[in-house]
Design a protein around this motif. Sequence first.
Motif, PDB file in Angstrom:
ATOM      1  N   UNK A  63      10.813  33.452  14.559  1.00  0.00           N
ATOM      2  CA  UNK A  63      10.406  34.138  15.792  1.00  0.00           C
ATOM      3  C   UNK A  63      10.537  35.660  15.647  1.00  0.00           C
ATOM      4  N   UNK A  64       9.669  36.363  16.389  1.00  0.00           N
ATOM      5  CA  UNK A  64       9.801  37.817  16.495  1.00  0.00           C
ATOM      6  C   UNK A  64      10.516  38.096  17.816  1.00  0.00           C
ATOM      7  N   UNK A  65      11.533  38.923  17.766  1.00  0.00           N
ATOM      8  CA  UNK A  65      12.268  39.263  18.986  1.00  0.00           C
ATOM      9  C   UNK A  65      11.691  40.578  19.514  1.00  0.00           C
ATOM     10  N   UNK A  66      10.800  40.460  20.506  1.00  0.00           N
ATOM     11  CA  UNK A  66      10.085  41.633  21.022  1.00  0.00           C
ATOM     12  C   UNK A  66      10.785  42.256  22.210  1.00  0.00           C
ATOM     13  N   UNK A  67      10.087  43.178  22.865  1.00  0.00           N
ATOM     14  CA  UNK A  67      10.718  43.929  23.955  1.00  0.00           C
ATOM     15  C   UNK A  67      11.072  43.011  25.130  1.00  0.00           C
ATOM     16  N   UNK A  68      10.287  41.942  25.352  1.00  0.00           N
ATOM     17  CA  UNK A  68      10.606  41.051  26.479  1.00  0.00           C
ATOM     18  C   UNK A  68      11.893  40.289  26.236  1.00  0.00           C
ATOM     19  N   UNK A  69      12.141  39.918  24.976  1.00  0.00           N
ATOM     20  CA  UNK A  69      13.390  39.209  24.656  1.00  0.00           C
ATOM     21  C   UNK A  69      14.577  40.172  24.634  1.00  0.00           C
ATOM     22  N   UNK A  70      14.292  41.438  24.290  1.00  0.00           N
ATOM     23  CA  UNK A  70      15.390  42.410  24.173  1.00  0.00           C
ATOM     24  C   UNK A  70      15.867  42.901  25.531  1.00  0.00           C
ATOM     25  N   UNK A  71      14.954  43.115  26.485  1.00  0.00           N
ATOM     26  CA  UNK A  71      15.330  43.771  27.736  1.00  0.00           C
ATOM     27  C   UNK A  71      15.570  45.260  27.486  1.00  0.00           C
ATOM     28  N   UNK A  72      16.241  45.906  28.431  1.00  0.00           N
ATOM     29  CA  UNK A  72      16.468  47.355  28.314  1.00  0.00           C
ATOM     30  C   UNK A  72      17.761  47.595  27.545  1.00  0.00           C
ATOM     31  N   UNK A 130      20.647  49.662  25.217  1.00  0.00           N
ATOM     32  CA  UNK A 130      21.213  51.015  25.194  1.00  0.00           C
ATOM     33  C   UNK A 130      20.654  51.820  24.020  1.00  0.00           C
ATOM     34  N   UNK A 131      20.622  53.180  24.157  1.00  0.00           N
ATOM     35  CA  UNK A 131      20.090  54.018  23.072  1.00  0.00           C
ATOM     36  C   UNK A 131      20.807  53.726  21.764  1.00  0.00           C
ATOM     37  N   UNK A 132      20.032  53.647  20.706  1.00  0.00           N
ATOM     38  CA  UNK A 132      20.632  53.462  19.389  1.00  0.00           C
ATOM     39  C   UNK A 132      20.960  52.020  19.053  1.00  0.00           C
ATOM     40  N   UNK A 133      20.832  51.114  20.016  1.00  0.00           N
ATOM     41  CA  UNK A 133      21.170  49.711  19.759  1.00  0.00           C
ATOM     42  C   UNK A 133      20.040  49.061  18.977  1.00  0.00           C
ATOM     43  N   UNK A 134      20.364  48.413  17.893  1.00  0.00           N
ATOM     44  CA  UNK A 134      19.297  47.680  17.209  1.00  0.00           C
ATOM     45  C   UNK A 134      19.655  46.196  17.131  1.00  0.00           C
ATOM     46  N   UNK A 135      18.627  45.389  17.243  1.00  0.00           N
ATOM     47  CA  UNK A 135      18.817  43.938  17.258  1.00  0.00           C
ATOM     48  C   UNK A 135      19.340  43.487  15.898  1.00  0.00           C
ATOM     49  N   UNK A 136      20.409  42.702  15.902  1.00  0.00           N
ATOM     50  CA  UNK A 136      21.047  42.287  14.648  1.00  0.00           C
ATOM     51  C   UNK A 136      20.246  41.198  13.946  1.00  0.00           C
ATOM     52  N   UNK A 137      20.450  41.131  12.647  1.00  0.00           N
ATOM     53  CA  UNK A 137      19.823  40.073  11.849  1.00  0.00           C
ATOM     54  C   UNK A 137      20.271  38.721  12.375  1.00  0.00           C
ATOM     55  N   UNK A 138      19.381  37.787  12.351  1.00  0.00           N
ATOM     56  CA  UNK A 138      19.744  36.424  12.766  1.00  0.00           C
ATOM     57  C   UNK A 138      19.526  36.164  14.234  1.00  0.00           C
ATOM     58  N   UNK A 139      19.154  37.197  15.003  1.00  0.00           N
ATOM     59  CA  UNK A 139      18.951  36.983  16.452  1.00  0.00           C
ATOM     60  C   UNK A 139      17.940  35.866  16.701  1.00  0.00           C
ATOM     61  N   UNK A 140      16.921  35.777  15.826  1.00  0.00           N
ATOM     62  CA  UNK A 140      15.829  34.815  16.055  1.00  0.00           C
ATOM     63  C   UNK A 140      16.266  33.362  15.857  1.00  0.00           C
ATOM     64  N   UNK A 141      17.512  33.141  15.421  1.00  0.00           N
ATOM     65  CA  UNK A 141      18.008  31.764  15.336  1.00  0.00           C
ATOM     66  C   UNK A 141      18.537  31.262  16.685  1.00  0.00           C
ATOM     67  N   UNK A 142      18.565  32.141  17.661  1.00  0.00           N
ATOM     68  CA  UNK A 142      18.868  31.711  19.030  1.00  0.00           C
ATOM     69  C   UNK A 142      17.552  31.441  19.733  1.00  0.00           C
TER      70      UNK A 142
END
Length: 434
Positions: free
Chosen positions: A226-235, A237-249
């Motif tokens: 899966x691609x974790x896009x802006x809808x899955x991320x929500x708003x 915080x500045x500088x926050x990046x989605x961690x590896x493995x998020x798409x396994x949820x």
Amino acid sequence: MTSYTSRWTIADALKVHADDPTTTMPVIDQDFPTMDEAVMIWDTGALRNIHGQTVTFKGWHVIWSLAVDKIDLSDADIYDEWHSRNDRAYIGYWFSKTGSGDDWQWGGRLLKTTADLRPHEWSGGLVMREGTGNVVDMFYTSEADSPVNQSVPSVSSGQIYADANGVWFDGFETTTEMFSADGVHNANAQQDEYFDFRDPHPFMNPDDGRIYCLYESNVPGMRGAFTIGSEEQGVLPPGFSVSAGAQYGAASIGIAVLDDGAYKRGDFSRDQWTQLDPLVTALGVNDQMERPHVVFKDNYTYLFTISHHSTYSGGLSGPDGVYGFVSETGLFGPYKPLNSSGLVLGNPSAAPYETYSHFVDPDGYVQAFIDTLPAPGNDPNNPQTFRIGGTLAPTVKISLEGDRTFLSEVHGYGQIYAQAAWPVGAAWDHRPTV
Ligand code: FRU
């Protein structure tokens, strides 16, 4: 009908914090009582009607539990027996005159072994059939691990009887399969070998009088792709990046609708159900939203589900416990996470695995089972120092205040509150009174 899939986003889940006193289970006493020394139980639910109210039958309180019989009553092998319990799980029942939690009597197996299409009976719900005197439908998950994972929401039907001495059942000789993971609305075994598809929770939607069924599922698609896009991320915080493995949820709360007229006929077979788009997905956040159930209150629709610390993905974390979402516009949402984060009641960090499988009734009473409790002063993460539960936890009450919840009361171990007495010969159009 308009259906809308809401999201539990990464930004929501970043607000999850353990040990907030309004969203944390009380620490359970080391000396908790055990309901029956010969049996260990976990997921449990009260006999209820199709509107979600807990009911008594002829004055008796009745609950079902996933259960295993203890092999070694000396408890020498209790860790192994407890942790392998899913391989021997069957559904049993208890009855009590008071519901206080002190006088549960074990009734043994509910389903006849002839009803088993697969080796394991996992969670669901025990529902009095509207318009009948004593027909009861046990919705459950028919499960097998091999040769591939199979998990089919199913139902077996029987009759309940009671006299001054107790409660017993008859029937439950066969099983009807309701629907399977289809790879379109939810992930199937080909897409995700660890797919979850279980815990059917049927209910009548007060807005349209139709029968729906919630269930635990996963987002369709190949596991991990899966691609974790802006809808899955929500708003974020500045500088926050989605961690590896998020798409396994990739958890979701699935929903199907039953054809009109089928409920009155007691027809729950595959061709009577239509799967719809999931109500909530947790893509990028968590891989399991289990035992989903619904409470209608004050024009709000509350969707509750249980989840684990271990099934969060991408570096997110939160306690084992019950989570929830609320809609102001009926069953199909949109939903937002309760308490901003989604956390409703989590285990305290001093006892992170003390309870699980919380179930919220229409009055906010929450029942759960005791899993493992660390011995006083011992490492809460060391299994050798656990006291195993296998029995019901103290019932607590939460107050539902719009989009927020608050822990408000602590009651007895395994205490059950009924909202209604089952009306023998109930009219079809009986509506909830609370
Ligand atoms: C929740 C759960 C359910 C499943 C059962 C199996 O505790 O994982 O989803 O039906 O336990 O034991």
